[in-house]
Design a protein around this motif. Structure first.
Motif, PDB file in Angstrom:
ATOM      1  N   GLU A 359       0.659  -1.251  -0.092  1.00  0.00           N
ATOM      2  CA  GLU A 359      -0.036   0.134  -0.066  1.00  0.00           C
ATOM      3  C   GLU A 359       0.880   1.313  -0.068  1.00  0.00           C
ATOM      4  O   GLU A 359       0.526   2.292  -0.593  1.00  0.00           O
ATOM      5  N   VAL A 360       1.860   1.190   0.809  1.00  0.00           N
ATOM      6  CA  VAL A 360       2.878   2.302   0.912  1.00  0.00           C
ATOM      7  C   VAL A 360       3.365   2.671  -0.548  1.00  0.00           C
ATOM      8  O   VAL A 360       3.541   3.779  -1.050  1.00  0.00           O
ATOM      9  N   GLN A 361       4.023   1.527  -1.254  1.00  0.00           N
ATOM     10  CA  GLN A 361       4.443   1.553  -2.517  1.00  0.00           C
ATOM     11  C   GLN A 361       3.585   2.198  -3.389  1.00  0.00           C
ATOM     12  O   GLN A 361       3.746   3.026  -4.325  1.00  0.00           O
ATOM     13  N   ASP A 362       2.286   1.795  -3.551  1.00  0.00           N
ATOM     14  CA  ASP A 362       1.472   2.328  -4.538  1.00  0.00           C
ATOM     15  C   ASP A 362       1.282   3.774  -4.314  1.00  0.00           C
ATOM     16  O   ASP A 362       1.047   4.511  -5.078  1.00  0.00           O
ATOM     17  N   LEU A 363       1.091   4.214  -3.102  1.00  0.00           N
ATOM     18  CA  LEU A 363       0.889   5.777  -2.717  1.00  0.00           C
ATOM     19  C   LEU A 363       2.268   6.535  -3.165  1.00  0.00           C
ATOM     20  O   LEU A 363       1.949   7.562  -3.906  1.00  0.00           O
ATOM     21  N   ASP A 364       3.329   5.794  -3.017  1.00  0.00           N
ATOM     22  CA  ASP A 364       4.430   6.681  -3.456  1.00  0.00           C
ATOM     23  C   ASP A 364       4.755   6.778  -4.943  1.00  0.00           C
ATOM     24  O   ASP A 364       4.806   7.946  -5.335  1.00  0.00           O
ATOM     25  N   LEU A 365       4.214   5.860  -5.555  1.00  0.00           N
ATOM     26  CA  LEU A 365       4.474   5.787  -7.219  1.00  0.00           C
ATOM     27  C   LEU A 365       3.101   6.694  -7.646  1.00  0.00           C
ATOM     28  O   LEU A 365       3.186   7.320  -8.809  1.00  0.00           O
ATOM     29  N   SER A 366       2.303   6.811  -7.127  1.00  0.00           N
ATOM     30  CA  SER A 366       0.860   7.631  -7.555  1.00  0.00           C
ATOM     31  C   SER A 366       1.224   9.013  -7.468  1.00  0.00           C
ATOM     32  O   SER A 366       0.644   9.909  -7.880  1.00  0.00           O
ATOM     33  N   LEU A 367       2.144   9.575  -6.520  1.00  0.00           N
ATOM     34  CA  LEU A 367       2.614  10.906  -6.346  1.00  0.00           C
ATOM     35  C   LEU A 367       3.204  11.625  -7.505  1.00  0.00           C
ATOM     36  O   LEU A 367       3.211  12.695  -7.779  1.00  0.00           O
ATOM     37  N   ASP A 368       3.927  10.634  -8.144  1.00  0.00           N
ATOM     38  CA  ASP A 368       4.674  11.433  -9.602  1.00  0.00           C
ATOM     39  C   ASP A 368       3.761  12.071 -10.438  1.00  0.00           C
ATOM     40  O   ASP A 368       4.044  13.103 -11.188  1.00  0.00           O
ATOM     41  N   LYS A 369       2.617  11.501 -10.860  1.00  0.00           N
ATOM     42  CA  LYS A 369       1.672  12.154 -11.667  1.00  0.00           C
ATOM     43  C   LYS A 369       0.377  12.963 -11.144  1.00  0.00           C
ATOM     44  O   LYS A 369      -0.261  13.143 -11.683  1.00  0.00           O
ATOM     45  N   ALA A 370       0.650  13.153  -9.701  1.00  0.00           N
ATOM     46  CA  ALA A 370      -0.758  13.742  -9.154  1.00  0.00           C
ATOM     47  C   ALA A 370      -0.516  15.141  -9.275  1.00  0.00           C
ATOM     48  O   ALA A 370       0.623  15.803  -9.094  1.00  0.00           O
ATOM     49  N   ASP A 371      -1.895  16.025  -9.650  1.00  0.00           N
ATOM     50  CA  ASP A 371      -1.953  17.234  -9.427  1.00  0.00           C
ATOM     51  C   ASP A 371      -1.933  17.870  -8.245  1.00  0.00           C
ATOM     52  O   ASP A 371      -2.134  16.802  -7.130  1.00  0.00           O
ATOM     53  N   LYS A 372      -2.335  19.087  -7.948  1.00  0.00           N
ATOM     54  CA  LYS A 372      -2.461  19.748  -6.546  1.00  0.00           C
ATOM     55  C   LYS A 372      -3.662  19.129  -5.774  1.00  0.00           C
ATOM     56  O   LYS A 372      -3.158  18.860  -4.783  1.00  0.00           O
ATOM     57  N   GLN A 373      -4.746  18.925  -6.429  1.00  0.00           N
ATOM     58  CA  GLN A 373      -5.780  18.493  -5.924  1.00  0.00           C
ATOM     59  C   GLN A 373      -5.563  17.032  -5.341  1.00  0.00           C
ATOM     60  O   GLN A 373      -5.876  16.446  -4.252  1.00  0.00           O
ATOM     61  N   ASN A 374      -5.019  16.348  -6.261  1.00  0.00           N
ATOM     62  CA  ASN A 374      -4.720  14.866  -6.016  1.00  0.00           C
ATOM     63  C   ASN A 374      -3.523  14.558  -4.860  1.00  0.00           C
ATOM     64  O   ASN A 374      -3.673  13.766  -4.111  1.00  0.00           O
ATOM     65  N   LEU A 375      -2.717  15.630  -4.841  1.00  0.00           N
ATOM     66  CA  LEU A 375      -1.664  15.605  -3.766  1.00  0.00           C
ATOM     67  C   LEU A 375      -2.329  15.623  -2.411  1.00  0.00           C
ATOM     68  O   LEU A 375      -2.086  15.046  -1.299  1.00  0.00           O
ATOM     69  N   ILE A 376      -3.290  16.605  -2.291  1.00  0.00           N
ATOM     70  CA  ILE A 376      -3.908  16.813  -0.895  1.00  0.00           C
ATOM     71  C   ILE A 376      -4.629  15.462  -0.487  1.00  0.00           C
ATOM     72  O   ILE A 376      -4.592  15.106   0.714  1.00  0.00           O
ATOM     73  N   LYS A 377      -5.125  15.198  -1.502  1.00  0.00           N
ATOM     74  CA  LYS A 377      -5.826  13.724  -1.231  1.00  0.00           C
ATOM     75  C   LYS A 377      -5.063  12.754  -0.705  1.00  0.00           C
ATOM     76  O   LYS A 377      -5.214  11.865   0.256  1.00  0.00           O
ATOM     77  N   LYS A 378      -3.936  12.670  -1.551  1.00  0.00           N
ATOM     78  CA  LYS A 378      -3.059  11.485  -1.288  1.00  0.00           C
ATOM     79  C   LYS A 378      -2.315  11.790   0.155  1.00  0.00           C
ATOM     80  O   LYS A 378      -2.054  10.822   0.834  1.00  0.00           O
ATOM     81  N   LEU A 379      -1.923  13.014   0.609  1.00  0.00           N
ATOM     82  CA  LEU A 379      -1.147  13.302   1.735  1.00  0.00           C
ATOM     83  C   LEU A 379      -2.389  12.940   2.823  1.00  0.00           C
ATOM     84  O   LEU A 379      -2.098  12.490   3.929  1.00  0.00           O
ATOM     85  N   ASP A 380      -3.739  13.202   2.762  1.00  0.00           N
ATOM     86  CA  ASP A 380      -4.862  12.463   3.761  1.00  0.00           C
ATOM     87  C   ASP A 380      -4.805  11.165   3.776  1.00  0.00           C
ATOM     88  O   ASP A 380      -4.861  10.731   4.929  1.00  0.00           O
ATOM     89  N   GLU A 381      -4.499  10.397   2.630  1.00  0.00           N
ATOM     90  CA  GLU A 381      -4.574   8.948   2.527  1.00  0.00           C
ATOM     91  C   GLU A 381      -3.513   8.461   3.334  1.00  0.00           C
ATOM     92  O   GLU A 381      -3.254   7.587   4.012  1.00  0.00           O
ATOM     93  N   LEU A 382      -2.010   8.917   3.180  1.00  0.00           N
ATOM     94  CA  LEU A 382      -0.942   8.964   3.716  1.00  0.00           C
ATOM     95  C   LEU A 382      -0.931   8.941   5.350  1.00  0.00           C
ATOM     96  O   LEU A 382      -0.543   8.157   6.105  1.00  0.00           O
ATOM     97  N   GLU A 383      -1.389  10.206   5.803  1.00  0.00           N
ATOM     98  CA  GLU A 383      -1.567  10.312   7.206  1.00  0.00           C
ATOM     99  C   GLU A 383      -2.834   9.297   7.990  1.00  0.00           C
ATOM    100  O   GLU A 383      -2.406   8.802   8.936  1.00  0.00           O
ATOM    101  N   LYS A 384      -3.708   9.133   7.213  1.00  0.00           N
ATOM    102  CA  LYS A 384      -4.446   8.018   7.762  1.00  0.00           C
ATOM    103  C   LYS A 384      -3.887   6.452   7.867  1.00  0.00           C
ATOM    104  O   LYS A 384      -4.197   5.627   8.602  1.00  0.00           O
ATOM    105  N   LEU A 385      -3.044   6.193   6.817  1.00  0.00           N
ATOM    106  CA  LEU A 385      -2.396   4.885   6.857  1.00  0.00           C
ATOM    107  C   LEU A 385      -1.280   4.878   8.032  1.00  0.00           C
ATOM    108  O   LEU A 385      -1.300   3.909   8.578  1.00  0.00           O
ATOM    109  N   LYS A 386      -0.588   6.144   8.117  1.00  0.00           N
ATOM    110  CA  LYS A 386       0.056   5.884   9.391  1.00  0.00           C
ATOM    111  C   LYS A 386      -0.385   5.836  10.542  1.00  0.00           C
ATOM    112  O   LYS A 386       0.099   5.141  11.490  1.00  0.00           O
ATOM    113  N   LYS A 387      -1.572   6.559  10.834  1.00  0.00           N
ATOM    114  CA  LYS A 387      -2.535   6.244  11.959  1.00  0.00           C
ATOM    115  C   LYS A 387      -2.825   4.885  11.992  1.00  0.00           C
ATOM    116  O   LYS A 387      -2.803   4.139  13.301  1.00  0.00           O
ATOM    117  N   GLU A 388      -3.339   4.085  10.997  1.00  0.00           N
ATOM    118  CA  GLU A 388      -3.874   2.828  10.983  1.00  0.00           C
ATOM    119  C   GLU A 388      -2.511   1.706  11.205  1.00  0.00           C
ATOM    120  O   GLU A 388      -2.813   0.939  12.082  1.00  0.00           O
TER     121      GLU A 388
END
Length: 424
Positions: A359-388
């Motif tokens: 899951e961590v690797q999928d999120l890392d790879l998805s950052l390369d092509k993400a725009d600003k709106q998607n980056l905010i969304k991915k950051l939120d997913e990363l923080e939730k994953l960290k807590k989980e």
């Protein structure tokens, strides 16, 4: 990973089960919990002793059958025919037998010779020409009496031998129909106490008891001291020298070792106390056995209960002892089994950490092509994953470094996402 676990553990389980099944074929089945004992007449000491064994053994769920006989000779025949498992035999009656084995000597059996006071009997030779009851045919008493009489020159050609049971013999002695009576029994016998207290009957004292004990290996010289039977009435009224054989338990060779052990446990309880002629814990023993002793009986008398028998009830201990052969597959398989267990344990712990990396690797790879709106969304997913991860991942201290590597990698990806977001 899960497939790897099953490919390792299932063959090990199948191998262990197969080894146990194969080894179990060599385990002796549990014996039938039943013992048949040959004693003597119902008025004799053998029968009374067998009743004590029966009471104790039946508390252990062992059925006991008691067969009354005329004595040792008949008992030997029953043993040879395997119609009984165990029998009381007077020591000296039997010296060699291929199919029989001695279990233990259990108590002294004195030879008592009573005679009428009208006679003066100081030595055995004084019985020559007399009427003598020497015990039933087929009894050990008869054989012992003949040994003692014959060595003193007393035979049927110069004396009268009678072969009645003890009750009939006693009555004949009391009515003066005979001159002397030979008995082999314990001092607790009712007939012995009755004759000792009769003022018209005397107990013969073997002045040469030690000489007899040298002539016959199965005989011992015993002292019956003045007043021993009854201090108040002073019975006997003087010291007496007696000869004694020992009562012996004998079995056939096919008798179960487990039943021998539980029988001897109860025999020990019955005979360990101090008696008129024996010290505490003197019986049962392996002394003066003319018959070859059973190996299991010998081990028990020398070593007592096993540690299993001291911890568990007898039949549980016995079952565990029979299953000790199963240690063979356990020992054989223990090394490869332990070699497989520890890697599996390490894998199971590490899998709690490594399962997050997909899951961590999928999120890392998805950052390369993400725009600003998607980056905010991915950051939120990363923080939730960290807590989980922090909430669900519990590992031993030895594996905490790998846990913190995961958290560190996740923090790096979060930093990477923040930098990319700030640059847009």
């Amino acid at each position: 990973m899960q497939n790897r676990f099953f490919t390792v553990i299932i063959p090990i389980i199948l191998l262990v089960v197969g080894a146990f099944y194969f080894t179990a074929q060599f385990i002796k089945p549990s014996p039938k919990k039943e013992i048949t004992i040959a004693t003597g007449s119902k008025t004799g000491q053998y029968y009374e002793t067998a009743l004590k064994y029966k009471e104790l053994l039946e508390k252990e769920k062992v059925k006991v059958n008691i067969i009354n006989t005329t004595g040792s000779i008949e008992n030997i025949k029953l043993l040879n025919d395997q119609k009984v498992d165990v029998a009381f035999i007077q020591n000296g009656t039997l010296e060699n037998a291929e199919n029989l084995e001695a279990l233990a000597s259990i108590y002294y059996e004195p030879l008592w010779i009573f005679y009428n006071n009208k006679n003066t009997i100081s030595y055995m030779q004084d019985l020559m020409g007399k009427k003598i009851e020497i015990g039933q045919k087929g009894s050990g008493t008869k054989d012992l009496a003949l040994d003692i009489l014959n060595i003193n020159g007393i035979y049927e050609k110069n004396s009268t031998f009678l072969y009645d049971n003890s009750d009939i013999s006693k009555n004949k002695l009391l009515s003066n129909d005979i001159d002397a009576l030979f008995l082999v029994t314990s001092a607790n016998s009712k007939i012995i106490k009755e004759l000792l207290t009769n003022e018209h009957i005397s107990l013969f004292s073997f002045n040469r008891a030690n000489a007899y004990s040298r002539k016959f290996n199965h005989l011992n010289a015993l002292d019956l001291y003045e007043g021993t039977i009854d201090l108040l009435q002073n019975i006997p009224n003087q010291n007496k020298k007696l000869l004694s054989t020992t009562a012996t338990l004998v079995s056939h060779k096919d008798f179960s070792d487990e039943l021998i052990r539980i029988l001897l446990k109860k025999v020990t309880l019955v005979h360990k106390e101090k008696t008129l002629f024996s010290q505490e814990n003197e019986f049962p023993n392996s002394s003066n056995l003319l018959l070859k002793q059973n190996e299991e009986a010998k081990r028990y008398l020398e070593n007592g209960d096993t540690w299993l028998e001291e911890i568990f009830p007898y039949w549980i201990a016995s079952t565990l002892d029979r299953l000790k052969i199963l240690l063979i597959p356990l020992i054989t398989l223990s090394i490869p089994l332990f070699k497989g267990v520890f890697p599996l344990y390490r894998w199971s712990i590490r899998s709690k950490i490594y399962r997050w990396y997909d899951e961590v690797q999928d999120l890392d790879l998805s950052l390369d092509k993400a725009d600003k709106q998607n980056l905010i969304k991915k950051l939120d997913e990363l923080e939730k994953l960290k807590k989980e991860i922090k909430a669900e991942t519990k590992v031993p201290l030895a594996y905490m470094s790998e846990y913190y590597d995961l958290i560190m990698h996740l923090e790096l990806i979060i930093s990477k996402a923040n930098m990319k977001l700030n640059n847009q």
